[in-house]
Design a protein around this motif. Sequence first.
Motif, PDB file in Angstrom:
ATOM      1  N   HIS A  72      -6.185  -9.013  -6.848  1.00  0.00           N
ATOM      2  CA  HIS A  72      -4.878  -8.305  -6.970  1.00  0.00           C
ATOM      3  C   HIS A  72      -4.360  -9.717  -7.896  1.00  0.00           C
ATOM      4  N   SER A 109      -5.699  -0.154  -5.209  1.00  0.00           N
ATOM      5  CA  SER A 109      -5.114  -0.180  -3.583  1.00  0.00           C
ATOM      6  C   SER A 109      -7.156   0.069  -3.142  1.00  0.00           C
ATOM      7  N   PRO A 111      -4.412  -3.864   2.934  1.00  0.00           N
ATOM      8  CA  PRO A 111      -3.218  -3.110   2.139  1.00  0.00           C
ATOM      9  C   PRO A 111      -2.335  -4.141   1.183  1.00  0.00           C
ATOM     10  N   LEU A 112      -1.806  -3.791   0.105  1.00  0.00           N
ATOM     11  CA  LEU A 112      -0.994  -5.415  -0.454  1.00  0.00           C
ATOM     12  C   LEU A 112       0.052  -5.443   0.170  1.00  0.00           C
ATOM     13  N   SER A 113       0.400  -5.294   0.486  1.00  0.00           N
ATOM     14  CA  SER A 113       1.792  -5.692   1.554  1.00  0.00           C
ATOM     15  C   SER A 113       1.057  -6.869   2.332  1.00  0.00           C
ATOM     16  N   ILE A 114       0.374  -6.016   3.693  1.00  0.00           N
ATOM     17  CA  ILE A 114      -0.066  -6.644   4.564  1.00  0.00           C
ATOM     18  C   ILE A 114      -0.581  -7.928   4.129  1.00  0.00           C
ATOM     19  N   ARG A 115      -1.880  -8.118   2.668  1.00  0.00           N
ATOM     20  CA  ARG A 115      -2.060  -9.571   2.240  1.00  0.00           C
ATOM     21  C   ARG A 115      -1.023 -10.498   1.492  1.00  0.00           C
ATOM     22  N   GLN A 116       0.113  -9.926   1.264  1.00  0.00           N
ATOM     23  CA  GLN A 116       1.689 -10.438   0.689  1.00  0.00           C
ATOM     24  C   GLN A 116       1.826 -11.378   2.127  1.00  0.00           C
ATOM     25  N   ARG A 117       1.903 -10.568   3.024  1.00  0.00           N
ATOM     26  CA  ARG A 117       2.417 -10.919   3.949  1.00  0.00           C
ATOM     27  C   ARG A 117       1.133 -12.494   4.706  1.00  0.00           C
TER      28      ARG A 117
END
Length: 853
Positions: free
Chosen positions: A451, A734, A740-746
């Motif tokens: 991503h 996705s 998940p994208l949100s977990i990856r970013q965090r």
Amino acid sequence: MINVSRQQVEDFHGPEDYWCLCVAWSHLGTSKSRKATVRIAYLRKNFEQDPQGREVPIKGMIVLHCRPPEGVPVAEVEWLKNEEPVGSDGNIDTRADHNLIIQEARLSDSGNYTCLASNIVAKRRSLTATVVIFVNGGWSLWTDWSACNVPCGRGVQKRSRTCTNPAPLNGGAFCEGMSVQKSTCNALCPVDGGWAEWTEWTVCSGECERQRNRECTAPEPKRGGRLCDGAALGTYNCTGGLCTHSLEGSSDVALYSGLAAGVVTVVVLIVAVTLYRRNQSEYGVDVIDSSALTGGFQSFSFKTARQGNPLLISSSLQPDLTVSRTYTSPICFQDSMDKELISQEPSLFDPLPDLKVKVHSSFMVSLGVSERGAEYHTQKAHPQTFPRGLAPDYSGVRVEGTLRERREKSLLAPHAPPMPSRPPLRTSGVLGHAGGRLVVPNTGVSLLVPHGGIAEDTTWEMYMVINQEDSSSTLSEESQEVLLSPEVTYGPPGLDLSCPVAMTIAHCAEFATDNWNIRLKRQTQDDKWEEVMSVEEESTSCYCLLEAQCCHLLLESPGRYALVGEPLSQEAVKRLRLAVFGSADNTNPLGYSLRVYCVDNTPYAFQEVASVERVRGGRLLEEPKTLLFRGNSFSLQLSIQDIPQFLWSIKPFTTCQEFSFSQVWASNQRPLQCAFSLERYSPASSQLSCKISVRQVKGQEQILQVYTSVVESEKEVVPFFTQSNCTTTSLTGSRAFKIPLSIRQRICATFDTANAKGKDWQLLAQKLHIDRNLCYFARQESPSAVILSLWEAQHQDTGDLDSLASALEEIGKVHSSTHSTSSRATTLTTTGTTTRTTTTLGHSTEELDTEFT
């Protein structure tokens, strides 16, 4: 009484340990008690020395060392064997400086040993040490010498022994030396008897005879020799026939009676022969030589099949096989072996019509029949007279062309037959800022675009192609390189990405650093191949993570890539996949073909076999097996065994076949094939069972067990072993990622920047077992994002986030233990009162779990 707090002890910084005493005074004076020292009790987590596993011969000594963790008070040590306490006895001592000593190892001493340290604070367990007591093999006594293997003259006799005194156990060494001894022997030959000289003639006796005799003593017959041939007594008339004797009347009667009986016997014989010839002429049979008839048939006895084994004789074969019956059928031959074989005719084993057959003497001699030619008629029999195909087939099996042409054909087919029109192994998809995944089905090849790798408001039509042409140009002519993976191209050229892509390629090497030098190569614009990196080297241009079955690559430039390997020793090993397919012979209703494939153990190489067999209508008869092929220059041998010889025949000289070492070692992802042509003796035989042995000389062996039905109506769908997502070629957004994208970013935000807590991307890489070539990640804009892309490539098939969650949880625990005090206890020795306090700084376990959920 005085209460001492933990804070007081920790804040005290005197030259001695913290202590207190009791002072009593009165008008008579003052008295002081002895000092009571107060310390903080603790027990470290890690042992100073863990016990190490051992392999010890029986009756050997075992010493397991254990140094418990540092602690106050000093920890006490206890030993556990298979989670049960170990006590001291005459053979086991656990008191010697925390060590476990077994004076004389017994088989019962094998097990898992653990050192357990404890004090008033906690208990700690060491790593488990596995102790294996092995027994080296020993020879039994020699057997008696066998009898000489020849009845006469110089021969051989032997004796044997077995490695059972004792037998090797738990990996013990096998007996050294020979299990069989041979010795020359001389068997005394039999002596045939011989006549001695005749004695002198006697004087003429009253019966007008002179006699002489001899004895069988020159030499005497010995050890079963033949007796002398001929008479031991010799006589002759000594009067020239003039000597006469008077005969009584009864002698005349006996003479005439004998003559009359002879005449009657001759008349009876004449009548019997006449009646026999008249009876035979009614059937039109003219038998010239009866030995030719008996020699032209061979008897064959079917025995009852064993209970529960349907493969020996098909249950549909008539007549009933519960009793033993004997059938015969004629054997017919052509005059010249170079003519077309009569086995091409489907009616070879059909009942013969009314015709004249000539059996030539050359074949009759080989069957042990009279030298004379024989002609005879055979009546057209009932179809059940001769079971189809019971006669031995001396012409081999069905063959196209002459025997001379057959000899010129090779037994081995190095490559599978080419496909008439095969679709290209290519996949493509339109990917954008959300990233995605491309998969070439059933080949072990995939490409992950992270991503954010493609700029926003930009899309690329990306593709992956597996090269199916000759791969010899990939290999270096100077070194002994072999191709370990397919050649994979991804593009398009000019692709502009902000982060590397993750490519996964399956390989066939059994990797060991001392045996292989594995390199990644890339094709240049002038169609030459250049080395990108060695998998064991540090590089900042790309990253290579080699696993047992596949290799994960982090690449930044599109192009064609391949893995090649250079063997460094004869211990280098390639994995081969072995598969056996079967199908009916379309040109022979009784024929059946078994095809054994040896291919590099990659899904792509097996796909070629699958494509060829789908066209042929083949069936996979046994689950494919893996064989470890060593680079020791020895060939690969294939043999077929345990064919039901009374039901099936095999083409002569093809039961054992062989691939040369160079054919197998340098197959370069191309399949090798050999075929076994079988033929049923009877259509009633619908089952085939046999074993196919595939072994490398001085190497590993695998057995392929064949058990199948050859009847057309019982065929099943070809069960090719493919991946579960074999129809998926591309995923976007996705759906292509496990995290998940949100977990990856965090996660990236947490680990990309080093902080006082120490939670940076290097710790993340370490917990995900990515502990080499970290300089590659250091130059990335977001090292954590690239590490997670590599994790996604590793776990694309499992779809399991447990390993990532466990790593994050472990990072949280490590951080928590670093910034908090360990479990401690405050002890006042004068009163024996114990107080335990635990303090945790930073986030709690619940907060850490919430952060990474």
